[in-house]
Scaffold this active site. Structure first.
Site, short mmCIF file in Angstrom:
data_model
loop_
_atom_site.label_atom_id
_atom_site.label_comp_id
_atom_site.label_asym_id
_atom_site.label_seq_id
_atom_site.Cartn_x
_atom_site.Cartn_y
_atom_site.Cartn_z
N GLU A 44 -50.86 -56.67 -53.36
CA GLU A 44 -51.23 -55.28 -53.67
C GLU A 44 -52.74 -55.11 -53.50
OE1 GLU A 44 -51.44 -51.55 -54.34
OE2 GLU A 44 -49.45 -52.44 -54.35
N ASP A 73 -55.60 -56.82 -48.84
CA ASP A 73 -55.07 -55.95 -47.80
C ASP A 73 -54.07 -56.74 -46.97
OD1 ASP A 73 -54.70 -54.34 -45.52
OD2 ASP A 73 -56.72 -53.53 -45.68
N MET A 74 -52.88 -56.18 -46.80
CA MET A 74 -51.83 -56.90 -46.06
C MET A 74 -52.17 -57.08 -44.58
SD MET A 74 -48.73 -54.20 -45.57
CE MET A 74 -48.74 -53.62 -47.22
N GLU A 92 -42.22 -50.99 -48.98
CA GLU A 92 -41.86 -49.59 -49.12
C GLU A 92 -43.17 -48.84 -49.05
OE1 GLU A 92 -41.85 -45.88 -50.54
OE2 GLU A 92 -42.54 -47.32 -52.02
N GLU A 101 -48.21 -43.81 -45.07
CA GLU A 101 -49.30 -44.64 -45.60
C GLU A 101 -49.73 -45.74 -44.62
OE1 GLU A 101 -48.39 -46.11 -49.50
OE2 GLU A 101 -48.53 -44.13 -50.38
#
Length: 177
Positions: A44, A73-74, A92, A101
């Site tokens: 997250e 950050d992914m 999601e 997003e």
């Protein structure tokens, strides 16, 4: 023999997808009699949500020693996530007004990192965002009233009415009737 399954919840928020991932592993164990041992990375970016996730990982027994909370950050490989370790990615990434997003960009970037196994499974595998216009006499009246109030505040009757009536509003649709 137990089988380790490593799950990355990308955009974990306050943890509902983490809970559902753990429930799914439990259902597989019960219904298929397949002994899966879950390990979950809850990734997250939002610091407030990370704090909440960390408190869940400390106080919820079903998360203890199973869920590891990662802040970041992914789109970038996380240093605490070993290379080629993720079996399943759950995400999601839908926004509140029909946007995504940056979901495609984030997930594509995630695939460019070395965190995922070549056989990774993504949940969901695809999705489609829809936007459906609605018409409501009540909402129209309220927007028109807002335009009238704004015009009175500005002592102007020109563009204020038009701007208020062309502004997109996020509303609770059940209140539109």
């Amino acid at each position: 023999k137990p089988t380790l399954v490593t799950i990355l919840v990308a955009g974990a928020g306050r943890g509902p997808l983490v809970v559902e991932a753990l429930k799914a592993v439990q259902r597989v164990h019960e219904k298929q009699n397949f002994n899966l041992v879950p390990f979950v990375y809850a990734l997250e970016k939002n610091p407030s949500a990370v704090m909440f996730l960390k408190s869940m990982a400390q106080r919820d027994p079903s998360w203890k020693d199973i869920v590891t909370v990662l802040q970041g950050d992914m789109r970038k490989a996380h240093p605490l996530c070993p290379p080629h370790s993720i079996d399943i990615v759950v995400s999601e990434l839908l926004g509140s007004f029909g946007d995504n997003e940056l979901s495609p960009e984030c997930l594509d970037s995630l695939f460019q990192t070395d965190m995922l196994k070549p056989s990774v499974v993504c949940i969901p595998q695809s999705y489609t965002s829809y936007l459906a216009p609605i018409s409501s006499t009540r909402l129209h009246s309220e927007a028109k009233q807002q335009a009238y109030y704004s015009a009175m505040q500005a002592h102007d009757s020109g563009d204020v009415h038009v701007k208020a009536m062309e502004t997109p509003y996020v509303v609770r649709t059940h209140a539109a009737c």
